[in-house]
Design a protein around this motif. Structure first.
Motif, mmCIF file in Angstrom:
data_model
loop_
_atom_site.group_PDB
_atom_site.id
_atom_site.type_symbol
_atom_site.label_atom_id
_atom_site.label_comp_id
_atom_site.label_asym_id
_atom_site.label_seq_id
_atom_site.Cartn_x
_atom_site.Cartn_y
_atom_site.Cartn_z
ATOM 1 N N LEU A 147 83.694 23.898 94.478
ATOM 2 C CA LEU A 147 84.234 25.261 94.441
ATOM 3 C C LEU A 147 85.128 25.531 95.646
ATOM 4 O O LEU A 147 86.188 26.170 95.522
ATOM 5 C CB LEU A 147 83.083 26.271 94.401
ATOM 6 C CG LEU A 147 82.269 26.328 93.106
ATOM 7 C CD1 LEU A 147 81.087 27.276 93.267
ATOM 8 C CD2 LEU A 147 83.155 26.776 91.940
ATOM 9 N N VAL A 148 84.712 25.042 96.811
ATOM 10 C CA VAL A 148 85.519 25.233 98.023
ATOM 11 C C VAL A 148 86.862 24.529 97.882
ATOM 12 O O VAL A 148 87.922 25.110 98.182
ATOM 13 C CB VAL A 148 84.758 24.704 99.260
ATOM 14 C CG1 VAL A 148 85.679 24.647 100.474
ATOM 15 C CG2 VAL A 148 83.556 25.585 99.560
ATOM 16 N N LEU A 149 86.845 23.286 97.412
ATOM 17 C CA LEU A 149 88.095 22.538 97.251
ATOM 18 C C LEU A 149 88.983 23.177 96.184
ATOM 19 O O LEU A 149 90.215 23.215 96.334
ATOM 20 C CB LEU A 149 87.789 21.085 96.879
ATOM 21 C CG LEU A 149 87.063 20.258 97.950
ATOM 22 C CD1 LEU A 149 86.817 18.841 97.452
ATOM 23 C CD2 LEU A 149 87.861 20.227 99.249
ATOM 24 N N PHE A 150 88.370 23.690 95.130
ATOM 25 C CA PHE A 150 89.147 24.373 94.091
ATOM 26 C C PHE A 150 89.837 25.608 94.666
ATOM 27 O O PHE A 150 91.020 25.860 94.397
ATOM 28 C CB PHE A 150 88.230 24.764 92.931
ATOM 29 C CG PHE A 150 88.930 25.547 91.850
ATOM 30 C CD1 PHE A 150 89.723 24.907 90.910
ATOM 31 C CD2 PHE A 150 88.802 26.932 91.787
ATOM 32 C CE1 PHE A 150 90.377 25.636 89.918
ATOM 33 C CE2 PHE A 150 89.452 27.662 90.808
ATOM 34 C CZ PHE A 150 90.243 27.012 89.871
ATOM 35 N N LEU A 164 94.762 14.906 100.476
ATOM 36 C CA LEU A 164 93.693 15.115 101.459
ATOM 37 C C LEU A 164 92.337 14.636 100.948
ATOM 38 O O LEU A 164 91.320 14.857 101.609
ATOM 39 C CB LEU A 164 93.600 16.600 101.823
ATOM 40 C CG LEU A 164 94.826 17.197 102.525
ATOM 41 C CD1 LEU A 164 94.673 18.705 102.670
ATOM 42 C CD2 LEU A 164 95.027 16.556 103.889
ATOM 43 N N LEU A 165 92.321 13.991 99.775
ATOM 44 C CA LEU A 165 91.050 13.541 99.203
ATOM 45 C C LEU A 165 90.367 12.515 100.103
ATOM 46 O O LEU A 165 89.154 12.565 100.318
ATOM 47 C CB LEU A 165 91.292 12.949 97.809
ATOM 48 C CG LEU A 165 90.047 12.424 97.080
ATOM 49 C CD1 LEU A 165 89.042 13.551 96.866
ATOM 50 C CD2 LEU A 165 90.433 11.784 95.751
ATOM 51 N N LYS A 166 91.160 11.584 100.636
ATOM 52 C CA LYS A 166 90.585 10.561 101.521
ATOM 53 C C LYS A 166 89.944 11.210 102.744
ATOM 54 O O LYS A 166 88.802 10.886 103.110
ATOM 55 C CB LYS A 166 91.683 9.599 101.963
ATOM 56 C CG LYS A 166 91.226 8.542 102.961
ATOM 57 C CD LYS A 166 92.393 7.956 103.727
ATOM 58 C CE LYS A 166 93.001 8.965 104.677
ATOM 59 N NZ LYS A 166 94.073 8.402 105.524
ATOM 60 N N ASP A 167 90.663 12.135 103.381
ATOM 61 C CA ASP A 167 90.119 12.816 104.558
ATOM 62 C C ASP A 167 88.858 13.605 104.204
ATOM 63 O O ASP A 167 87.918 13.681 105.007
ATOM 64 C CB ASP A 167 91.163 13.762 105.155
ATOM 65 C CG ASP A 167 92.369 13.009 105.701
ATOM 66 O OD1 ASP A 167 92.213 11.821 106.028
ATOM 67 O OD2 ASP A 167 93.459 13.605 105.791
ATOM 68 N N THR A 168 88.846 14.175 103.013
ATOM 69 C CA THR A 168 87.673 14.942 102.576
ATOM 70 C C THR A 168 86.462 14.038 102.394
ATOM 71 O O THR A 168 85.350 14.371 102.820
ATOM 72 C CB THR A 168 87.984 15.676 101.258
ATOM 73 O OG1 THR A 168 89.133 16.503 101.432
ATOM 74 C CG2 THR A 168 86.808 16.534 100.830
ATOM 75 N N LEU A 181 96.151 25.097 100.098
ATOM 76 C CA LEU A 181 95.734 24.512 101.369
ATOM 77 C C LEU A 181 95.077 23.146 101.207
ATOM 78 O O LEU A 181 94.659 22.544 102.202
ATOM 79 C CB LEU A 181 94.755 25.463 102.081
ATOM 80 C CG LEU A 181 95.297 26.855 102.400
ATOM 81 C CD1 LEU A 181 94.206 27.729 103.000
ATOM 82 C CD2 LEU A 181 96.487 26.760 103.346
ATOM 83 N N TRP A 182 94.965 22.664 99.973
ATOM 84 C CA TRP A 182 94.355 21.353 99.732
ATOM 85 C C TRP A 182 94.989 20.733 98.499
ATOM 86 O O TRP A 182 95.308 21.426 97.527
ATOM 87 C CB TRP A 182 92.845 21.501 99.516
ATOM 88 C CG TRP A 182 92.098 20.194 99.472
ATOM 89 C CD1 TRP A 182 91.549 19.529 100.519
ATOM 90 C CD2 TRP A 182 91.830 19.390 98.314
ATOM 91 N NE1 TRP A 182 90.951 18.364 100.104
ATOM 92 C CE2 TRP A 182 91.106 18.247 98.745
ATOM 93 C CE3 TRP A 182 92.135 19.508 96.960
ATOM 94 C CZ2 TRP A 182 90.690 17.249 97.876
ATOM 95 C CZ3 TRP A 182 91.722 18.513 96.087
ATOM 96 C CH2 TRP A 182 91.002 17.399 96.543
ATOM 97 N N ASP A 183 95.192 19.420 98.559
ATOM 98 C CA ASP A 183 95.675 18.679 97.395
ATOM 99 C C ASP A 183 95.095 17.273 97.451
ATOM 100 O O ASP A 183 94.335 16.930 98.364
ATOM 101 C CB ASP A 183 97.208 18.656 97.340
ATOM 102 C CG ASP A 183 97.821 18.177 98.647
ATOM 103 O OD1 ASP A 183 97.359 17.137 99.167
ATOM 104 O OD2 ASP A 183 98.737 18.845 99.169
ATOM 105 N N ASP A 242 101.920 19.145 106.484
ATOM 106 C CA ASP A 242 100.869 18.254 105.983
ATOM 107 C C ASP A 242 99.969 17.774 107.121
ATOM 108 O O ASP A 242 98.749 17.660 106.963
ATOM 109 C CB ASP A 242 101.493 17.049 105.270
ATOM 110 C CG ASP A 242 102.129 17.440 103.947
ATOM 111 O OD1 ASP A 242 101.742 18.489 103.398
ATOM 112 O OD2 ASP A 242 103.023 16.703 103.474
ATOM 113 N N THR A 243 100.574 17.487 108.267
ATOM 114 C CA THR A 243 99.783 17.073 109.423
ATOM 115 C C THR A 243 98.881 18.207 109.895
ATOM 116 O O THR A 243 97.720 17.993 110.261
ATOM 117 C CB THR A 243 100.704 16.635 110.572
ATOM 118 O OG1 THR A 243 101.563 15.593 110.116
ATOM 119 C CG2 THR A 243 99.889 16.130 111.754
#
Length: 514
Positions: A61-64, A76-80, A71-73, A193-194
């Motif tokens: 839910l937070v990522l959605f 950023l999945l790897k970092d997540t 603010l997320w795509d 992005d950074t």
């Protein structure tokens, strides 16, 4: 390899390669297989599975929401994933062990907004070639391990300094490489992005704090409930009494857990528990250190909420925007009459809230100064004795030199213990919960160390340095011993290390009183 390098940098790939090699070597061994057989049923028991579902659902839910706000795509999945594995999961374990109130969470946020976090991100943004990283990763790990091992023995002090120098040199090289790369490719770092990558851990941490808080709350309740005794009907009543008393207030639940012998263990009926909870409530009300700042904190939070609502209302009154546009600040102004009235209202609220906010900050500062002055007076002897002890701490306790041991530790530990006893007996209600915990840990370690020496607090002042040396040498001579370890000196060394850590912790937690 090119596809992998699109998602992972060279350092991450090198670490992954060495992890795979390490697992390939370790997993076939018998101890590893036995560990896996033992760990899997624990990690996938019913309670853990339910928690995994709750956590992953909340994270989804937070990522959605972050994706919806732009603010997320997927980049950023790897970092997540890395954040979940190496930050959030250890944080859950830390919360279960240490979380007992708001200070744990405020300290957690402060640690994640520290300047060192930005420096680490900056230094780690650029990497060397893959071959270089594959060579440097195990070399760095080896040097770090050797540095830790060398620090455990006084004889290897020069070796430790050598490895310390190597690690400092390596840090300087990384920093120079980062600065060089920034100068030659500034656009690679200075981008939105950074910025999102830098802020992602903090954003995820803040939004996932409810899960961490809920886990700590559930764990604390569970520790209390398993100690409730009596008939089934009484146990049920007592559990509901505890829940009604504490609610979702982690500090209150932790207060019950810390006083289990006086609140839960001695009860067999709900009436007994009700009496004990009333006593606990009265004791908590008398905790000046815990309650004195509540009003000022409430004022500050109320003003912040007022400012946020006023800004949202001001923007909403002057623009035709959706909620998504409001979150992403994507709106245009439009001023009909009704919106002009609302603008005046919310503008006034902003000024009013801002004024009260500065007043609340000043009020909080004044309250903090007032209670600090009282505490400084009450804790004067303790602060002085701990400061004296802290100034004489050494990396390697001189357990083979009783005269130095007497001057550096023995004389001070009795002073610290006496000061701790006095403060906890007379001024405990002046301290906050975490200050009490720090002080009790120090008191316990000082008591254990002083008892190791075998000299009572009443008789200690009769000992001079020479008398102590004779006494100490006799204890060493008569203590059980094998080829490598003297039981007496080994215990002294171990307890001095624990005592020193608690001295350091006390100085850190009480530094604003010095």
């Amino acid at each position: 390899m090119g596809v992998i390098q699109e998602f992972f940098n060279n350092r991450e790939i090198a670490i992954g390669i060495w992890v795979i090699i390490g697992l390939a070597v370790i997993l076939p061994t018998k101890p590893a297989r036995q560990f896996i057989k033992t760990a899997i049923p624990i990690l996938f028991c019913k309670k853990f599975v339910i928690f995994y579902i709750v956590f992953l659902s909340f994270l989804g839910l937070v990522l959605f929401a972050l994706n919806w706000a732009g603010l997320w795509d997927l980049t950023l999945l790897k970092d997540t994933v890395f954040w979940v594995l190496f930050v959030e999961l250890p944080l859950f374990a830390k919360a279960i062990e240490k979380a007992d109130g708001g200070r744990f969470f405020s300290k957690l946020i402060r640690e994640n907004v520290a300047i060192v976090v930005a420096i680490e991100f900056f230094v780690g943004f650029w990497t060397f070639s893959l071959i270089t990283e594959i060579i440097l990763i195990p070399l760095t790990v080896l040097i770090s391990v050797l540095q830790v091992l060398a620090g455990q023995d006084k004889k290897h002090r020069s070796v430790k300094r050598f490895f310390d120098g190597l690690l400092v040199l390596w840090g300087i090289i990384l920093l120079i490489n980062a600065i060089y790369s920034l100068i030659h490719a500034p656009n690679q770092f200075l981008s939105f992005d950074t910025l999102k990558s830098l802020l992602l851990p903090l954003v995820l941490l803040v939004f996932n704090l409810p899960v961490v808080y809920g886990l700590a709350l559930y764990n604390t309740y569970e520790q209390i409930f398993i100690r409730i005794k009596g008939s089934k009907s009484e146990q049920k009543k007592m559990k509901w009494q505890v829940i009604r008393f504490s609610g979702i207030n982690l500090s209150k639940v932790s207060a019950i857990r810390k006083s289990l012998p006086n609140t839960i263990v001695c009860c067999r009926t709900s009436n007994d528990l009700q009496i004990n909870l009333k006593k606990l409530a009265r004791r908590l009300d008398l905790q000046i250190g815990e309650n004195y700042m509540k009003r000022s904190r409430y004022y500050v939070l109320a003003c912040i909420a007022g400012l946020i609502l006023s800004f949202i209302g001001l923007i909403g009154a002057n623009s035709d925007v959706s909620l998504k546009d409001l979150v992403t600040l994507n709106f245009v102004f439009d001023i009909p009459r009704i919106k002009e009235i609302l603008t005046n209202i919310f503008s006034t609220m902003i000024v009013f809230s801002a004024t009260l906010f500065f007043f609340a900050i000043g009020f909080a500062k004044k309250q903090r100064e007032d209670v600090s002055q009282i505490k400084k007076y009450a804790l004067y002897e303790l602060l002085l004795s701990v400061k004296m002890q802290h100034s004489q701490l050494v990396d390697y306790p001189p357990i083979d030199e009783p005269a130095d041991l007497f001057c550096a530790y023995v004389h001070n530990v009795y002073e610290v213990r006496a000061a701790c006893d006095k403060v906890l007996a007379a001024y405990e209600n002046l301290l906050t919960t975490w200050e009490q915990e720090t002080l009790k840990n120090l008191q316990h370690s000082a008591m254990v160390l002083s008892e190791d020496f075998g000299i009572s607090a009443e008789n200690f002042r009769e000992y001079s340095a020479t008398q102590f040396c004779n006494f100490y040498d006799e204890k060493v001579r008569t203590a059980p011993q094998n080829e490598k370890i003297n039981v007496f000196t080994h215990k002294i060394k171990t307890d001095i290390e624990k005592y020193s850590k608690h001295i350091e912790q006390f100085c850190e937690d009480f530094k604003h009183y010095y």
